[in-house]
Enzyme design. Sequence first.
Site, PDB file in Angstrom:
ATOM      1  N   GLY A  93       0.839  -1.201   0.000  1.00 15.05           N
ATOM      2  CA  GLY A  93       0.000   0.000   0.000  1.00 15.05           C
ATOM      3  C   GLY A  93       0.870   1.245   0.000  1.00 15.05           C
ATOM      4  O   GLY A  93       2.100   1.158  -0.067  1.00 15.05           O
ATOM      5  N   PHE A  94       0.225   2.370   0.110  1.00 13.76           N
ATOM      6  CA  PHE A  94       0.932   3.661   0.058  1.00 13.76           C
ATOM      7  C   PHE A  94       1.960   3.792   1.199  1.00 13.76           C
ATOM      8  O   PHE A  94       3.174   3.886   0.946  1.00 13.76           O
ATOM      9  CB  PHE A  94      -0.131   4.770   0.092  1.00 13.76           C
ATOM     10  CG  PHE A  94       0.367   6.113   0.500  1.00 13.76           C
ATOM     11  CD1 PHE A  94       1.439   6.717  -0.147  1.00 13.76           C
ATOM     12  CD2 PHE A  94      -0.256   6.802   1.548  1.00 13.76           C
ATOM     13  CE1 PHE A  94       1.888   7.971   0.238  1.00 13.76           C
ATOM     14  CE2 PHE A  94       0.181   8.047   1.928  1.00 13.76           C
ATOM     15  CZ  PHE A  94       1.255   8.625   1.282  1.00 13.76           C
ATOM     16  N   ASP A 106       0.117  -8.997   1.428  1.00 11.41           N
ATOM     17  CA  ASP A 106      -0.840  -8.002   0.927  1.00 11.41           C
ATOM     18  C   ASP A 106      -1.803  -8.697  -0.033  1.00 11.41           C
ATOM     19  O   ASP A 106      -1.366  -9.476  -0.882  1.00 11.41           O
ATOM     20  CB  ASP A 106      -0.062  -6.892   0.191  1.00 11.41           C
ATOM     21  CG  ASP A 106      -0.865  -5.622   0.025  1.00 11.41           C
ATOM     22  OD1 ASP A 106      -1.999  -5.708  -0.475  1.00 11.41           O
ATOM     23  OD2 ASP A 106      -0.357  -4.548   0.376  1.00 11.41           O
ATOM     24  N   GLY A 156      -3.832  -1.917  -2.128  1.00  9.02           N
ATOM     25  CA  GLY A 156      -2.412  -1.721  -2.475  1.00  9.02           C
ATOM     26  C   GLY A 156      -2.186  -2.090  -3.935  1.00  9.02           C
ATOM     27  O   GLY A 156      -3.101  -2.519  -4.626  1.00  9.02           O
ATOM     28  N   LEU A 202      -0.480  -2.895   8.767  1.00 10.70           N
ATOM     29  CA  LEU A 202      -1.015  -1.729   8.056  1.00 10.70           C
ATOM     30  C   LEU A 202      -2.233  -2.086   7.210  1.00 10.70           C
ATOM     31  O   LEU A 202      -2.929  -1.193   6.723  1.00 10.70           O
ATOM     32  CB  LEU A 202       0.061  -1.142   7.125  1.00 10.70           C
ATOM     33  CG  LEU A 202       1.326  -0.578   7.778  1.00 10.70           C
ATOM     34  CD1 LEU A 202       2.299  -0.112   6.707  1.00 10.70           C
ATOM     35  CD2 LEU A 202       0.977   0.586   8.698  1.00 10.70           C
ATOM     36  N   THR A 233     -12.777  -6.011   7.481  1.00 13.86           N
ATOM     37  CA  THR A 233     -11.328  -5.993   7.263  1.00 13.86           C
ATOM     38  C   THR A 233     -10.626  -5.433   8.488  1.00 13.86           C
ATOM     39  O   THR A 233      -9.624  -5.987   8.945  1.00 13.86           O
ATOM     40  CB  THR A 233     -10.975  -5.097   6.050  1.00 13.86           C
ATOM     41  OG1 THR A 233     -11.748  -5.523   4.944  1.00 13.86           O
ATOM     42  CG2 THR A 233      -9.505  -5.150   5.702  1.00 13.86           C
ATOM     43  N   ALA A 254      -1.624   0.119  13.089  1.00 13.04           N
ATOM     44  CA  ALA A 254      -1.918   1.417  12.473  1.00 13.04           C
ATOM     45  C   ALA A 254      -3.347   1.819  12.789  1.00 13.04           C
ATOM     46  O   ALA A 254      -4.290   1.115  12.429  1.00 13.04           O
ATOM     47  CB  ALA A 254      -1.721   1.337  10.969  1.00 13.04           C
ATOM     48  N   TYR A 256     -15.691   3.488  10.404  1.00  9.26           N
ATOM     49  CA  TYR A 256     -14.227   3.406  10.288  1.00  9.26           C
ATOM     50  C   TYR A 256     -13.582   3.750  11.627  1.00  9.26           C
ATOM     51  O   TYR A 256     -12.742   3.011  12.150  1.00  9.26           O
ATOM     52  CB  TYR A 256     -13.763   4.358   9.188  1.00  9.26           C
ATOM     53  CG  TYR A 256     -12.268   4.360   8.956  1.00  9.26           C
ATOM     54  CD1 TYR A 256     -11.573   3.174   8.755  1.00  9.26           C
ATOM     55  CD2 TYR A 256     -11.555   5.555   8.929  1.00  9.26           C
ATOM     56  CE1 TYR A 256     -10.199   3.179   8.532  1.00  9.26           C
ATOM     57  CE2 TYR A 256     -10.186   5.573   8.703  1.00  9.26           C
ATOM     58  CZ  TYR A 256      -9.515   4.383   8.517  1.00  9.26           C
ATOM     59  OH  TYR A 256      -8.165   4.390   8.305  1.00  9.26           O
ATOM     60  N   LYS A 269     -11.577   1.149  14.099  1.00 10.13           N
ATOM     61  CA  LYS A 269     -10.179   1.386  14.482  1.00 10.13           C
ATOM     62  C   LYS A 269     -10.046   1.573  15.996  1.00 10.13           C
ATOM     63  O   LYS A 269      -9.047   1.162  16.591  1.00 10.13           O
ATOM     64  CB  LYS A 269      -9.631   2.609  13.743  1.00 10.13           C
ATOM     65  CG  LYS A 269      -9.247   2.293  12.300  1.00 10.13           C
ATOM     66  CD  LYS A 269      -8.097   1.329  12.299  1.00 10.13           C
ATOM     67  CE  LYS A 269      -7.546   1.055  10.940  1.00 10.13           C
ATOM     68  NZ  LYS A 269      -6.430   0.097  10.984  1.00 10.13           N
TER      69      LYS A 269
END
Length: 346
Positions: free
Chosen positions: A10-11, A31, A36, A76, A95, A117, A149, A153
């Site tokens: 991913g980024f 991944d 990603g 991540l 996820t 993360a 979200y 988290k």
Amino acid sequence: MRVLITGGSGFIGSHLTEALLERGDEVLILDDLSTGSVENIRHLKHVPRLHYWIDSLMNRALLAELVDESDLVVHLAAAVGVRLIVESPVRTIETNITGTEVVLEAARKKKKKVFIASTSEVYGKSTDFPFREEGDLVLGATNKGRWSYAASKALDEFLALAYWKERKLPVVIGRFFNTIGPRQTGQYGMVVPNFVQQALEDQPITVFGSGKQSRCFCYVGDTVAAMLKLLDAPAAVGQVFNIGSTEEISIENLASLIRAKLNSSSPIRYIPYDQAYEDGFEDMPRRVPSTAKIEHCTGWRPTTSLDTTIDLIAQYFRQKQKTLAYGSTTEQYSTNQQLESTDAAA
Ligand code: UDP
């Protein structure tokens, strides 16, 4: 050291991979390429210390094996981007919650340190600026998709801290604040890559809402430096840290800045939130981190200005356009010019 990175292509993961390889570590990437892209790590494929598996975290046997082979796990892999969250809430929730659960459990079995993360989204509608790690989280109603979200988290954080408290698993939690840089895609709604692409193509720059809402954008290289410092700091274990810049800008000023810096003739177009996202969408008017805790623990401070970061992002998109236009695959963008020579010398 051998580091397993879930979501390593991913980024942020690809930049962390570069930094770890540069300092001589071995990197294992797991991944599923859901958000990603192999393109993000293609330029690193020749490095013998990089290994990657295109598979899901739900392949628990593989995850267990990779955790066993690693000294450290950086988790991540997550559903990211407000647009994705609003459009695919089931995927986001599953996820983020299940993924973290399986990683923590696998790490506990092998007693491996884990970086989790998290996100500044968890502060939600708090107005207690700047946001401090010990401050209250103020989330919206459950019928507003965006908050799933933050809630997912926040639950990840609770779970990680519970693993530390109850099962002595060493965990470190980072709350990322609007991280930007080359390789971030605009596909999932992130504002800076969208504005830069719009400006480069002289298309309207789409400011959602009044444009008076503000954010602090942190260069991904600074974010990665923070992660490395946290991973090396014994005092960071069992703690939550903000990772972000304190340079604040309104979204309409960001649009003007990008337009001016890129010499673009794009008009700036204001779009109501219900058209940009969905009916009843709630945005955060302001989001500013306190970085006192991470600075106290590790000495880290962001050093790259927004101005410089926008230049790097524009350079990345220009190069990408050129590559697409001329079909060249040799010109892969790397923020890490030293990697090849470091590796050749090793
Ligand atoms: N935004 C915008 N135009 C876009 C994309 C986003 O005005 O094309 C706004 C968005 O509504 C928010 C801010 O920019 O107020 C930052 O959005 P992003 O999705 O990048 O991150 P967020 O802070 O919402 O997680």
